[in-house]
Design a protein around this motif. Structure first.
Motif, mmCIF file in Angstrom:
data_model
loop_
_atom_site.group_PDB
_atom_site.id
_atom_site.type_symbol
_atom_site.label_atom_id
_atom_site.label_comp_id
_atom_site.label_asym_id
_atom_site.label_seq_id
_atom_site.Cartn_x
_atom_site.Cartn_y
_atom_site.Cartn_z
ATOM 1 N N ALA A 140 -14.582 -58.267 30.012
ATOM 2 C CA ALA A 140 -13.525 -57.566 29.269
ATOM 3 C C ALA A 140 -14.100 -56.844 28.058
ATOM 4 O O ALA A 140 -13.766 -55.684 27.789
ATOM 5 C CB ALA A 140 -12.452 -58.556 28.828
ATOM 6 N N LEU A 141 -14.995 -57.535 27.332
ATOM 7 C CA LEU A 141 -15.620 -56.926 26.151
ATOM 8 C C LEU A 141 -16.470 -55.722 26.546
ATOM 9 O O LEU A 141 -16.439 -54.670 25.884
ATOM 10 C CB LEU A 141 -16.480 -57.968 25.428
ATOM 11 C CG LEU A 141 -17.184 -57.489 24.151
ATOM 12 C CD1 LEU A 141 -16.162 -57.036 23.108
ATOM 13 C CD2 LEU A 141 -18.064 -58.605 23.579
ATOM 14 N N GLN A 142 -17.227 -55.856 27.636
ATOM 15 C CA GLN A 142 -18.069 -54.751 28.115
ATOM 16 C C GLN A 142 -17.221 -53.537 28.495
ATOM 17 O O GLN A 142 -17.559 -52.396 28.158
ATOM 18 C CB GLN A 142 -18.894 -55.205 29.321
ATOM 19 C CG GLN A 142 -20.005 -56.184 28.968
ATOM 20 C CD GLN A 142 -20.705 -56.733 30.202
ATOM 21 O OE1 GLN A 142 -20.113 -56.829 31.282
ATOM 22 N NE2 GLN A 142 -21.966 -57.096 30.044
ATOM 23 N N PHE A 143 -16.115 -53.789 29.190
ATOM 24 C CA PHE A 143 -15.230 -52.694 29.612
ATOM 25 C C PHE A 143 -14.594 -51.998 28.409
ATOM 26 O O PHE A 143 -14.453 -50.777 28.384
ATOM 27 C CB PHE A 143 -14.126 -53.215 30.540
ATOM 28 C CG PHE A 143 -14.631 -53.758 31.854
ATOM 29 C CD1 PHE A 143 -15.888 -53.443 32.322
ATOM 30 C CD2 PHE A 143 -13.832 -54.591 32.628
ATOM 31 C CE1 PHE A 143 -16.353 -53.947 33.531
ATOM 32 C CE2 PHE A 143 -14.281 -55.093 33.832
ATOM 33 C CZ PHE A 143 -15.546 -54.785 34.288
ATOM 34 N N LEU A 144 -14.201 -52.793 27.409
ATOM 35 C CA LEU A 144 -13.568 -52.223 26.215
ATOM 36 C C LEU A 144 -14.541 -51.329 25.447
ATOM 37 O O LEU A 144 -14.171 -50.256 24.968
ATOM 38 C CB LEU A 144 -13.042 -53.342 25.310
ATOM 39 C CG LEU A 144 -11.862 -54.162 25.859
ATOM 40 C CD1 LEU A 144 -11.517 -55.311 24.910
ATOM 41 C CD2 LEU A 144 -10.639 -53.290 26.076
ATOM 42 N N VAL A 145 -15.806 -51.776 25.353
ATOM 43 C CA VAL A 145 -16.825 -50.964 24.673
ATOM 44 C C VAL A 145 -17.091 -49.680 25.452
ATOM 45 O O VAL A 145 -17.211 -48.593 24.875
ATOM 46 C CB VAL A 145 -18.131 -51.772 24.480
ATOM 47 C CG1 VAL A 145 -19.248 -50.861 23.961
ATOM 48 C CG2 VAL A 145 -17.905 -52.931 23.520
ATOM 49 N N ALA A 146 -17.157 -49.800 26.801
ATOM 50 C CA ALA A 146 -17.331 -48.611 27.639
ATOM 51 C C ALA A 146 -16.151 -47.659 27.459
ATOM 52 O O ALA A 146 -16.313 -46.433 27.498
ATOM 53 C CB ALA A 146 -17.464 -49.020 29.108
ATOM 54 N N GLY A 147 -14.968 -48.238 27.240
ATOM 55 C CA GLY A 147 -13.777 -47.423 26.990
ATOM 56 C C GLY A 147 -13.896 -46.608 25.724
ATOM 57 O O GLY A 147 -13.435 -45.463 25.659
#
Length: 293
Positions: A66-73
């Motif tokens: 979730a954290l990785q996806f949010l940063v990619a966002g």
């Protein structure tokens, strides 16, 4: 029957054509870049959420993912912000010509992120791309700020493609897209709150802007974003970025047809743009030849 790679490649071309139209919508929408991107992502998240609910998909993922996806966002949100800001302060043709440097940035980022060997002819082609940019910078110096923003956007796009190609091997493209776009909305919401931008007039959209935003967020974002993430299961980040470099061709042609005189540039600009685009296409031909042999 078409194999998965070929189907994905043809699908990618459709997506790139849609993205070429994204620049047109960005110029047609009267909003500034930051609210434009915020509304785009917010509406896109809504469309994807409806699809997830309809398909009864689970949103459960690990905290790390979730954290990785949010940063990619955040990265893709900044890419879109710099892209639309470049269009607003320069024009579509200049922005898209500079955006085609994405493949060069990818060729540098992949070895750094994944430890792959540097392909020296890609670096050589990158230098030719820089030469093409030099020609454009010389003749269109009044668009300097727009060019710098567009180059930043190209770098962020390449970084996002390289990072996302790893995620898609482990997670569903729709779930990835939902969290990444939600991350973009979250980060930009904090920014808008911090700058006290959430005022009544911020949400007072004209009917025309609402219509264009709906097209932008549904077809050009929700659909294209999910589809482009999904096809990374079958295509490499470099192949994706190479094909995305056809976006300027589609976009510039559409811009000249729709906006006419506003988008007509000097002969030197088109020479520089052609050098960049032909270099990218030559790179694609060489890679295709190497795979066959």
């Amino acid at each position: 029957m078409l194999n998965d790679n070929l189907k994905s490649y043809l699908h990618l071309h459709l997506i790139v054509f849609i993205w070429g139209f994204t620049a047109i919508l960005g110029a047609l929408i009267s909003l500034d870049a930051l609210p434009l991107v915020w509304f785009r992502m917010l509406f896109a998240v809504g469309f994807i959420a409806i699809y997830i609910f309809y398909k009864k998909m689970s949103l459960k993922i690990s905290k790390k993912a979730a954290l990785q996806f949010l940063v990619a966002g955040l990265i893709i949100a900044l890419h879109w912000f710099t892209f639309f800001k470049a269009i607003k302060i320069s024009n579509i043709s200049v922005t898209l010509a500079c955006l085609s440097t994405g493949a060069f940035f990818t060729s540098l980022l992949e070895p750094i992120v994944y430890g792959k060997k540097i392909v020296w002819y890609e670096v050589f082609f990158g230098l030719i791309v820089v030469f093409g940019l030099y020609i454009i910078f010389n003749v269109e110096a009044n668009y300097l700020n727009g060019m710098l923003l567009a180059l930043t956007s190209a770098f962020l796009s390449a970084l996002f493609a390289v990072i996302n190609s790893k995620f898609v091997k482990q997670h569903n493209a729709i779930i990835i897209s939902f969290y990444e776009l939600s991350g973009g909305v979250l980060f930009f919401s904090f920014l808008l709150l911090f700058t006290s931008s959430f005022k009544p007039n911020f949400f007072a959209l004209s009917p025309k802007d609402i219509m264009y935003l709906m097209i932008l967020s549904s077809i050009c974002t929700a659909y294209a974003f999910i589809a482009s993430t999904s096809i990374m299961k079958f295509l490499s980040p470099y192949t994706v970025m190479l094909t995305i470099n056809l976006e300027p061709i589609y976009g510039i042609i559409l811009a000249v047809l729709i906006f006419k005189e506003k988008e007509k540039m000097s002969l030197e600009f088109y020479i520089g743009a052609c050098i960049i685009l032909l270099t990218v296409l030559l790179n694609a031909v060489i890679k295709s030849y190497q795979k066959r042999h």
